[in-house]
Design a protein around this motif. Structure first.
Motif, short mmCIF file in Angstrom:
data_model
loop_
_atom_site.label_atom_id
_atom_site.label_comp_id
_atom_site.label_asym_id
_atom_site.label_seq_id
_atom_site.Cartn_x
_atom_site.Cartn_y
_atom_site.Cartn_z
N MET A 142 35.56 36.44 39.56
CA MET A 142 34.77 37.46 40.26
C MET A 142 34.17 36.97 41.58
SD MET A 142 35.25 40.06 38.46
CE MET A 142 36.00 40.36 36.85
N ASN A 143 34.61 35.80 42.05
CA ASN A 143 34.12 35.33 43.35
C ASN A 143 34.56 36.24 44.49
OD1 ASN A 143 32.79 33.14 42.27
ND2 ASN A 143 34.49 31.73 42.58
N CYS A 144 35.69 36.91 44.32
CA CYS A 144 36.17 37.82 45.37
C CYS A 144 35.20 38.98 45.56
CB CYS A 144 37.56 38.34 45.03
SG CYS A 144 37.68 39.22 43.45
N ILE A 145 34.50 39.35 44.50
CA ILE A 145 33.51 40.43 44.59
C ILE A 145 32.20 39.91 45.18
CG2 ILE A 145 32.08 42.03 43.27
CD1 ILE A 145 34.40 42.42 41.37
N SER A 146 31.75 38.77 44.67
CA SER A 146 30.44 38.26 45.09
C SER A 146 30.43 37.78 46.54
CB SER A 146 29.99 37.12 44.17
OG SER A 146 30.89 36.02 44.25
N ARG A 147 31.58 37.39 47.09
CA ARG A 147 31.60 36.83 48.44
C ARG A 147 32.11 37.80 49.49
NH1 ARG A 147 27.80 34.54 48.61
NH2 ARG A 147 28.35 34.38 50.81
N CYS A 148 32.55 38.99 49.10
CA CYS A 148 33.07 39.93 50.10
C CYS A 148 31.94 40.45 50.98
CB CYS A 148 33.77 41.11 49.41
SG CYS A 148 34.38 42.34 50.60
N PRO A 149 32.01 40.25 52.30
CA PRO A 149 30.93 40.72 53.19
C PRO A 149 30.89 42.24 53.32
CG PRO A 149 32.74 39.84 54.49
CD PRO A 149 33.07 39.52 53.05
N LYS A 150 31.93 42.92 52.86
CA LYS A 150 31.97 44.38 52.93
C LYS A 150 31.70 45.02 51.56
CE LYS A 150 32.77 44.77 57.27
NZ LYS A 150 31.74 45.39 58.15
N ASN A 151 31.30 44.19 50.60
CA ASN A 151 30.98 44.68 49.26
C ASN A 151 32.15 45.39 48.58
OD1 ASN A 151 28.19 43.80 49.33
ND2 ASN A 151 27.81 45.50 50.74
N LEU A 152 33.36 44.93 48.89
CA LEU A 152 34.53 45.47 48.20
C LEU A 152 34.72 44.74 46.88
CD1 LEU A 152 37.02 45.81 51.20
CD2 LEU A 152 35.39 47.47 50.31
N LYS A 153 35.62 45.25 46.06
CA LYS A 153 35.80 44.72 44.71
C LYS A 153 37.29 44.46 44.45
CE LYS A 153 31.64 46.96 42.86
NZ LYS A 153 31.14 47.28 44.20
N PRO A 154 37.84 43.41 45.02
CA PRO A 154 39.26 43.11 44.81
C PRO A 154 39.64 42.98 43.34
CG PRO A 154 38.40 41.80 46.62
CD PRO A 154 37.23 42.46 45.99
N ALA A 155 38.74 42.47 42.51
CA ALA A 155 39.06 42.33 41.08
C ALA A 155 39.29 43.71 40.45
CB ALA A 155 37.92 41.61 40.35
N GLN A 156 38.58 44.72 40.90
CA GLN A 156 38.80 46.06 40.40
C GLN A 156 40.12 46.63 40.92
OE1 GLN A 156 35.50 48.76 40.88
NE2 GLN A 156 34.07 47.43 39.80
N ASP A 157 40.48 46.26 42.15
CA ASP A 157 41.78 46.67 42.69
C ASP A 157 42.91 46.08 41.85
OD1 ASP A 157 40.68 48.15 44.86
OD2 ASP A 157 40.36 46.29 45.95
N ILE A 158 42.75 44.82 41.47
CA ILE A 158 43.74 44.16 40.61
C ILE A 158 43.83 44.90 39.28
CG2 ILE A 158 44.21 42.06 39.29
CD1 ILE A 158 43.06 40.47 41.66
N SER A 159 42.68 45.27 38.73
CA SER A 159 42.65 45.99 37.45
C SER A 159 43.39 47.32 37.54
CB SER A 159 41.20 46.21 37.02
OG SER A 159 41.13 46.92 35.81
N ASN A 160 43.18 48.04 38.64
CA ASN A 160 43.86 49.33 38.79
C ASN A 160 45.35 49.15 38.97
OD1 ASN A 160 43.57 52.35 39.18
ND2 ASN A 160 44.66 51.79 41.05
N LEU A 161 45.75 48.13 39.72
CA LEU A 161 47.17 47.87 39.90
C LEU A 161 47.82 47.52 38.57
CD1 LEU A 161 47.15 45.80 43.22
CD2 LEU A 161 48.17 48.06 42.89
N ARG A 162 47.11 46.79 37.73
CA ARG A 162 47.63 46.47 36.39
C ARG A 162 47.85 47.75 35.59
NH1 ARG A 162 43.71 41.44 34.49
NH2 ARG A 162 44.81 39.76 35.59
N LYS A 163 46.88 48.66 35.67
CA LYS A 163 46.99 49.92 34.95
C LYS A 163 48.19 50.71 35.43
CE LYS A 163 44.45 53.45 35.99
NZ LYS A 163 43.29 54.38 36.20
N GLU A 164 48.36 50.79 36.75
CA GLU A 164 49.46 51.56 37.32
C GLU A 164 50.80 50.89 37.01
OE1 GLU A 164 49.23 54.53 38.64
OE2 GLU A 164 47.05 54.48 38.32
N ALA A 165 50.83 49.58 37.03
CA ALA A 165 52.07 48.86 36.72
C ALA A 165 52.48 49.09 35.27
CB ALA A 165 51.89 47.36 36.99
N THR A 166 51.50 49.08 34.38
CA THR A 166 51.78 49.31 32.96
C THR A 166 52.27 50.73 32.73
OG1 THR A 166 50.07 47.70 32.34
CG2 THR A 166 50.80 49.24 30.64
#
Length: 320
Positions: A209-233
């Motif tokens: 979750m460092n990608c979330i805590s360090r993003c200066p724009k308050n984005l959530k790459p980990a959530q993007d990964i989660s959604n891509l996993r859902k769509e891939a499945t």
């Protein structure tokens, strides 16, 4: 007069070293201002990147006392107060090849970004050239956050997975860019983004979750990964340990509310790969971390299992 000291990690022609610079404190100044002051008044060879100075271009990303951030929006006052010291350590962002001082190489990173086709494949109705077709506000809101990514590299710098190994995983911002187009209702080829993400470590995120805590724009790459996993499945891309692990996790949760660690390993990794971890499993058994008898002894459901099942079903419905 109060002095601020930068301990700067420098690199030039294969030589890495730390050099310290001190300058007079001025209130409400940024870290980037301090770097420019050093370059202007003490050492013109100090090399770093900066452009907009407005947290838009992402060029001035650096590591400050071990944390990635943008030099142009990070105030010296805030950093010294947070760490309780007027001495600040500055280094280039991590998980990038350093070219010189605080400048890192983005060329190979851009090549990796291209793998997920970070551009739109317009549907015909949005591209016929004869009429104007507008996207609904609801559809726009689904992906608009992803457009805020400025490719500063802060998420990649702090990614534990990339630090451990980068040849089987893409940078978090790459997955954010891919997901931005998958969520765009105007895009006609979601698999052009999903398939390469899946092929390049989509399920290898370690959830630090460092990608979330360090993003200066308050984005959530980990959530993007989660959604891509859902769509891939949903698209049938299920031949991976990550998918099998998620399915085994859900099955255990629905059946008893307890995780069966031994059977989960067998379901996720298979018999052969699980056998390779036999010594590690024995150590876990020795310390009561796993119980191999769970394979033959039925587990009783936890109290409140019906509530757990309702929560899972509600989450599934919400995600449809």
């Amino acid at each position: 007069m109060r002095q601020i000291t930068y301990h700067i990690h420098r690199y030039n022609q294969g030589r890495a070293y730390v050099q310290s610079f001190s300058f007079d404190y001025e209130a409400d100044r940024t870290l980037l201002w301090g770097l420019q002051k050093i370059k202007d008044t003490q050492d013109p060879t100090l090399t770093f990147l900066a452009a907009c100075r407005s947290a838009v271009c992402g060029a001035c990303s650096i590591k400050v006392n071990g944390e990635a951030m943008l030099g142009c929006e990070s105030k010296i006052d805030e950093i010294t107060e947070r760490y309780g010291s007027d001495e600040i350590t500055i280094a280039p962002i991590g998980n990038f090849k350093v070219l010189r001082d605080l400048v890192v190489d983005w060329e190979s990173k851009v090549d990796r970004l291209r793998t997920v086709a970070p551009w739109i494949f317009l549907k015909a109705e949005f591209n016929d050239g004869k009429s104007v077709v507008t996207q609904s506000a609801k559809d726009f809101k689904k992906f608009v956050a992803g457009t805020e990514c400025i490719l500063c590299g802060c998420c990649a710098s702090e990614c534990n997975k990339l630090t451990a190994r980068e040849d089987d995983f893409l940078e978090p911002y790459v997955f954010t860019k891919a997901n931005r187009f998958v969520l765009d209702s105007r895009d006609d080829a979601p698999m052009a983004h999903i398939q390469p993400a899946y092929d390049n470590g989509l399920w290898n995120c370690v959830h630090c979750m460092n990608c979330i805590s360090r993003c200066p724009k308050n984005l959530k790459p980990a959530q993007d990964i989660s959604n891509l996993r859902k769509e891939a499945t949903k698209a049938g891309l299920v031949n991976s340990k990550g998918v099998r692990h998620a399915v085994a996790f859900k099955d255990d949760l629905m059946k008893t509310g307890r995780l069966k660690e031994v059977s989960m390993s067998l379901k996720s990794d298979g018999v052969v790969d699980s056998a390779k971890q036999a010594l590690y499993a024995l150590r876990l058994w020795k310390h009561s971390k796993i119980n191999p008898f769970e394979l033959v002894v039925p587990q009783k459901p936890v109290n409140g299992i019906d509530g757990v099942r309702k929560l899972v079903k509600a989450a599934e419905e919400a995600g449809k």
